[in-house]
Design a protein around this motif. Structure first.
Motif, PDB file in Angstrom:
ATOM      1  N   PRO A   1       0.981  -1.127  -0.249  1.00  0.00           N
ATOM      2  CA  PRO A   1      -0.198   0.228   0.280  1.00  0.00           C
ATOM      3  C   PRO A   1       0.740   0.809   0.407  1.00  0.00           C
ATOM      4  O   PRO A   1       0.562   2.538  -0.605  1.00  0.00           O
ATOM      5  CB  PRO A   1      -0.840   0.281   1.648  1.00  0.00           C
ATOM      6  CG  PRO A   1      -0.716  -0.924   1.544  1.00  0.00           C
ATOM      7  CD  PRO A   1       0.617  -1.950   1.260  1.00  0.00           C
ATOM      8  N   ASN A   2       2.192   1.377  -0.067  1.00  0.00           N
ATOM      9  CA  ASN A   2       2.680   2.521   0.725  1.00  0.00           C
ATOM     10  C   ASN A   2       3.597   2.687  -0.710  1.00  0.00           C
ATOM     11  O   ASN A   2       4.575   2.909  -0.485  1.00  0.00           O
ATOM     12  CB  ASN A   2       3.461   2.876   1.499  1.00  0.00           C
ATOM     13  CG  ASN A   2       3.005   2.722   2.899  1.00  0.00           C
ATOM     14  OD1 ASN A   2       2.277   2.163   3.430  1.00  0.00           O
ATOM     15  ND2 ASN A   2       1.848   3.373   3.028  1.00  0.00           N
ATOM     16  N   ILE A   3       3.131   1.843  -1.918  1.00  0.00           N
ATOM     17  CA  ILE A   3       4.481   1.565  -2.811  1.00  0.00           C
ATOM     18  C   ILE A   3       3.705   1.674  -3.770  1.00  0.00           C
ATOM     19  O   ILE A   3       2.312   1.507  -4.074  1.00  0.00           O
ATOM     20  CB  ILE A   3       5.198   0.710  -3.082  1.00  0.00           C
ATOM     21  CG1 ILE A   3       6.079   0.132  -1.711  1.00  0.00           C
ATOM     22  CG2 ILE A   3       5.860   0.647  -4.809  1.00  0.00           C
ATOM     23  CD1 ILE A   3       6.870  -1.451  -2.531  1.00  0.00           C
ATOM     24  N   ILE A   4       3.718   2.663  -5.294  1.00  0.00           N
ATOM     25  CA  ILE A   4       3.146   3.529  -6.175  1.00  0.00           C
ATOM     26  C   ILE A   4       2.587   2.549  -6.968  1.00  0.00           C
ATOM     27  O   ILE A   4       3.734   1.175  -6.863  1.00  0.00           O
ATOM     28  CB  ILE A   4       3.901   4.466  -7.183  1.00  0.00           C
ATOM     29  CG1 ILE A   4       2.723   4.971  -8.040  1.00  0.00           C
ATOM     30  CG2 ILE A   4       4.927   4.351  -7.918  1.00  0.00           C
ATOM     31  CD1 ILE A   4       1.234   5.440  -7.405  1.00  0.00           C
ATOM     32  N   SER A   5       1.589   1.569  -7.122  1.00  0.00           N
ATOM     33  CA  SER A   5       1.239   0.096  -8.496  1.00  0.00           C
ATOM     34  C   SER A   5       1.063   1.014 -10.057  1.00  0.00           C
ATOM     35  O   SER A   5       0.741   2.804 -10.012  1.00  0.00           O
ATOM     36  CB  SER A   5      -0.278  -0.127  -8.059  1.00  0.00           C
ATOM     37  OG  SER A   5      -1.597   0.767  -7.657  1.00  0.00           O
ATOM     38  N   TYR A   6       1.224   0.187 -11.201  1.00  0.00           N
ATOM     39  CA  TYR A   6       0.512   0.761 -12.079  1.00  0.00           C
ATOM     40  C   TYR A   6      -0.441   0.149 -12.658  1.00  0.00           C
ATOM     41  O   TYR A   6      -0.468  -1.337 -12.398  1.00  0.00           O
ATOM     42  CB  TYR A   6       1.494  -0.062 -13.163  1.00  0.00           C
ATOM     43  CG  TYR A   6       2.955   1.096 -12.582  1.00  0.00           C
ATOM     44  CD1 TYR A   6       3.042   2.258 -12.121  1.00  0.00           C
ATOM     45  CD2 TYR A   6       3.876   0.745 -13.465  1.00  0.00           C
ATOM     46  CE1 TYR A   6       3.804   3.450 -12.021  1.00  0.00           C
ATOM     47  CE2 TYR A   6       4.993   1.704 -13.343  1.00  0.00           C
ATOM     48  CZ  TYR A   6       4.784   3.014 -12.569  1.00  0.00           C
ATOM     49  OH  TYR A   6       6.549   4.016 -12.351  1.00  0.00           O
ATOM     50  N   HIS A   7      -1.578   0.727 -13.155  1.00  0.00           N
ATOM     51  CA  HIS A   7      -2.204   0.114 -13.256  1.00  0.00           C
ATOM     52  C   HIS A   7      -2.385  -1.338 -14.768  1.00  0.00           C
ATOM     53  O   HIS A   7      -3.019  -1.881 -14.823  1.00  0.00           O
ATOM     54  CB  HIS A   7      -3.995   0.290 -14.210  1.00  0.00           C
ATOM     55  CG  HIS A   7      -4.484   1.265 -12.405  1.00  0.00           C
ATOM     56  ND1 HIS A   7      -5.201   0.501 -11.373  1.00  0.00           N
ATOM     57  CD2 HIS A   7      -4.653   2.715 -12.466  1.00  0.00           C
ATOM     58  CE1 HIS A   7      -5.645   1.506 -10.420  1.00  0.00           C
ATOM     59  NE2 HIS A   7      -4.962   2.540 -11.237  1.00  0.00           N
ATOM     60  N   THR A   8      -1.781  -0.459 -15.901  1.00  0.00           N
ATOM     61  CA  THR A   8      -1.195  -1.254 -17.242  1.00  0.00           C
ATOM     62  C   THR A   8      -0.393  -0.712 -17.462  1.00  0.00           C
ATOM     63  O   THR A   8       0.220   1.100 -16.964  1.00  0.00           O
ATOM     64  CB  THR A   8      -2.107  -1.295 -18.243  1.00  0.00           C
ATOM     65  OG1 THR A   8      -1.736  -1.975 -19.042  1.00  0.00           O
ATOM     66  CG2 THR A   8      -2.596   0.258 -18.468  1.00  0.00           C
ATOM     67  N   ALA A   9       0.431  -0.978 -18.807  1.00  0.00           N
ATOM     68  CA  ALA A   9       2.156  -0.361 -19.070  1.00  0.00           C
ATOM     69  C   ALA A   9       1.411  -0.584 -20.711  1.00  0.00           C
ATOM     70  O   ALA A   9       1.514  -2.075 -21.097  1.00  0.00           O
ATOM     71  CB  ALA A   9       2.770  -0.552 -18.612  1.00  0.00           C
ATOM     72  N   PHE A  10       1.782  -0.267 -21.501  1.00  0.00           N
ATOM     73  CA  PHE A  10       1.816   0.010 -22.857  1.00  0.00           C
ATOM     74  C   PHE A  10       2.440   0.509 -23.867  1.00  0.00           C
ATOM     75  O   PHE A  10       2.729   2.212 -23.334  1.00  0.00           O
ATOM     76  CB  PHE A  10       0.283   0.284 -23.145  1.00  0.00           C
ATOM     77  CG  PHE A  10      -0.664   1.403 -23.340  1.00  0.00           C
ATOM     78  CD1 PHE A  10      -0.610   2.538 -24.402  1.00  0.00           C
ATOM     79  CD2 PHE A  10      -1.309   0.646 -22.240  1.00  0.00           C
ATOM     80  CE1 PHE A  10      -1.366   2.726 -23.567  1.00  0.00           C
ATOM     81  CE2 PHE A  10      -1.599   2.465 -21.560  1.00  0.00           C
ATOM     82  CZ  PHE A  10      -1.870   3.614 -22.919  1.00  0.00           C
ATOM     83  N   VAL A  11       3.043   0.246 -25.773  1.00  0.00           N
ATOM     84  CA  VAL A  11       3.585   2.055 -25.970  1.00  0.00           C
ATOM     85  C   VAL A  11       2.162   2.198 -27.176  1.00  0.00           C
ATOM     86  O   VAL A  11       1.112   1.617 -27.645  1.00  0.00           O
ATOM     87  CB  VAL A  11       4.279   0.727 -27.223  1.00  0.00           C
ATOM     88  CG1 VAL A  11       4.952   1.199 -27.872  1.00  0.00           C
ATOM     89  CG2 VAL A  11       4.874  -0.048 -26.082  1.00  0.00           C
ATOM     90  N   ALA A  12       2.551   3.595 -27.320  1.00  0.00           N
ATOM     91  CA  ALA A  12       1.998   4.468 -27.641  1.00  0.00           C
ATOM     92  C   ALA A  12       2.872   4.948 -29.012  1.00  0.00           C
ATOM     93  O   ALA A  12       3.111   6.204 -28.181  1.00  0.00           O
ATOM     94  CB  ALA A  12       0.756   5.240 -27.204  1.00  0.00           C
ATOM     95  N   SER A  13       2.724   4.726 -30.283  1.00  0.00           N
ATOM     96  CA  SER A  13       3.803   5.378 -30.846  1.00  0.00           C
ATOM     97  C   SER A  13       5.150   5.282 -30.602  1.00  0.00           C
ATOM     98  O   SER A  13       5.586   3.905 -30.224  1.00  0.00           O
ATOM     99  CB  SER A  13       3.318   6.965 -31.233  1.00  0.00           C
ATOM    100  OG  SER A  13       3.561   7.660 -32.838  1.00  0.00           O
ATOM    101  N   SER A  14       5.899   6.368 -30.531  1.00  0.00           N
ATOM    102  CA  SER A  14       6.687   6.521 -30.024  1.00  0.00           C
ATOM    103  C   SER A  14       6.634   6.637 -28.181  1.00  0.00           C
ATOM    104  O   SER A  14       8.248   6.871 -27.375  1.00  0.00           O
ATOM    105  CB  SER A  14       7.643   7.818 -30.991  1.00  0.00           C
ATOM    106  OG  SER A  14       7.472   9.052 -29.996  1.00  0.00           O
ATOM    107  N   GLU A  15       6.089   6.166 -27.466  1.00  0.00           N
ATOM    108  CA  GLU A  15       5.819   6.650 -26.395  1.00  0.00           C
ATOM    109  C   GLU A  15       5.619   5.025 -26.099  1.00  0.00           C
ATOM    110  O   GLU A  15       4.589   4.869 -26.309  1.00  0.00           O
ATOM    111  CB  GLU A  15       5.192   7.846 -25.959  1.00  0.00           C
ATOM    112  CG  GLU A  15       5.261   9.214 -26.259  1.00  0.00           C
ATOM    113  CD  GLU A  15       4.114  10.136 -26.290  1.00  0.00           C
ATOM    114  OE1 GLU A  15       4.779  11.172 -26.162  1.00  0.00           O
ATOM    115  OE2 GLU A  15       3.058   9.786 -25.808  1.00  0.00           O
ATOM    116  N   VAL A  16       6.352   5.767 -24.595  1.00  0.00           N
ATOM    117  CA  VAL A  16       5.398   4.133 -22.987  1.00  0.00           C
ATOM    118  C   VAL A  16       4.832   4.713 -22.179  1.00  0.00           C
ATOM    119  O   VAL A  16       5.331   5.125 -22.037  1.00  0.00           O
ATOM    120  CB  VAL A  16       7.168   3.251 -22.392  1.00  0.00           C
ATOM    121  CG1 VAL A  16       6.461   2.416 -21.477  1.00  0.00           C
ATOM    122  CG2 VAL A  16       7.545   2.493 -23.676  1.00  0.00           C
TER     123      VAL A  16
END
Length: 351
Positions: free
Chosen positions: A69-84
């Motif tokens: 609970p005291n560490i940031i979580s990520y819902h998801t990660a993906f690639v869009a064009s030249s960006e992560v």
């Protein structure tokens, strides 16, 4: 449970929150259209990142592996064009550095410091048990949620303690691209000698954060890197600025460039807070307490009857209260974010 998909079309940008990773990533406030919820999206420009791709990869993989609970979580990660793109919960108060810059230039009040440090130590207990050293504990890497929960981020600088299945007594690798973190690093990391360092180097950084939150300014601010290293090796550390550490006469002697305000000269932090910082600054890592040992300090019992952290952070308001879910306000923020001449990059929202 909300399903945060990996399609950029599912997220409507509302405004720019700030930047991180030496301006190679921008954090946006966005509306997740399927759930009508506000999220933060960090977009890494891979054309700018180039040689530091492994740092981005490490941060995403490690953060997704950890669950606390005291560490940031990520819902998801993906690639869009030249960006992560990395989607995370909206931490409505931003980073502790933002709070200091916007509302608390002379530092937070003691109960709020204790609450934040308690959450940070709980995160470190978990990180260390998982076999990692954070190596980048600083105010800009501590985010505050709307409910007042502090979450640690900045895991791209972390390194494993377990190598080839064995727990290492010391580590000798120097963190890459760490110039912005130097002031918070322990002397044993900076010395780069044969003794190396271990997870207790993070505890030294906690002491730096205590001073940063209490004084409102970065430790060793304005000092050359060489002098800062020399001071740390000699055992010289920052102090909590109050009437027990800075006298009015000393303040007058230092001249106008470093003159402190009357509120700093008249305030008084508790002996327990001074002691907690001192324990973190213990010069020899062997004698320095662990995160779990620090959590047993009596100072953490003093906040049981304190007001909730959001109350202590007033007049700061959580972003959700300032923006809300009102359609008209959303459109206003959307319009503002299109104005190219506004300085929207001054904050450190290091999600």
């Amino acid at each position: 449970m909300t399903n945060y998909d990996g399609q950029i079309s599912s997220y409507k940008t509302v405004s720019i929150l700030g930047q991180c990773f030496d301006s190679k990533a921008i954090v946006y406030l966005a509306n997740h259209l399927p759930s009508a919820s506000l999220v933060a999206i960090k977009k890494f420009d891979m054309d700018k990142v180039r040689g530091e791709v492994k740092l981005v990869e490490r941060e995403i993989i490690l953060t997704r592996q950890l669950n606390h609970p005291n560490i940031i979580s990520y819902h998801t990660a993906f690639v869009a064009s030249s960006e992560v793109c990395v989607v995370s919960p909206l931490m409505a108060y931003g980073s502790c550095r933002d709070l200091l810059c916007r509302h608390f230039n002379e530092g937070l009040i003691e109960p709020s410091i204790i609450m934040i440090i308690q959450d940070v130590l709980q995160a470190l207990v978990y990180i260390h048990k998982k076999g990692y050293i954070h190596r980048a504990i600083r105010a800009s890497h501590i985010l505050i949620s709307a409910t007042g929960q502090a979450c640690v981020t900045g895991l791209r600088y972390a390194c494993p303690i377990i190598i080839n299945g064995k727990w290492q007594r010391s580590i000798h690798s120097f963190p890459a691209t760490t110039e912005k973190n130097l002031n918070w690093l322990s002397p044993e990391i900076l010395e780069q000698n044969l003794l190396g360092y271990n997870e207790k180097s993070d505890i030294y950084s906690v002491g730096m954060v205590i001073c940063e939150l209490a004084n409102g300014s970065e430790p060793f601010a304005g000092m050359s890197k060489t002098l800062m290293l020399t001071e740390k090796v000699r055992g010289i550390t920052p102090q909590l600025l109050d009437r027990t550490t800075v006298s009015k006469d000393e303040n007058l002697d230092c001249g106008g460039d470093c003159e402190l305000s009357p509120s700093i000269l008249n305030r008084r932090f508790s002996d327990d807070l001074h002691e907690l910082a001192g324990l973190c600054f213990t010069r020899e890592p062997y004698d320095r307490p662990t995160a779990a040992q620090l959590l047993t300090h009596p100072i953490f019992k003093t906040i049981r009857k304190s007001l909730p952290l959001p109350e202590l952070l007033k007049p700061a308001l959580p972003l959700s209260d300032r923006v809300g879910y009102d359609t008209e306000e959303m459109e206003v923020f959307d319009s503002i974010s299109r104005l190219s001449n506004l300085n929207l990059y001054s904050c450190e929202w290091d999600f």
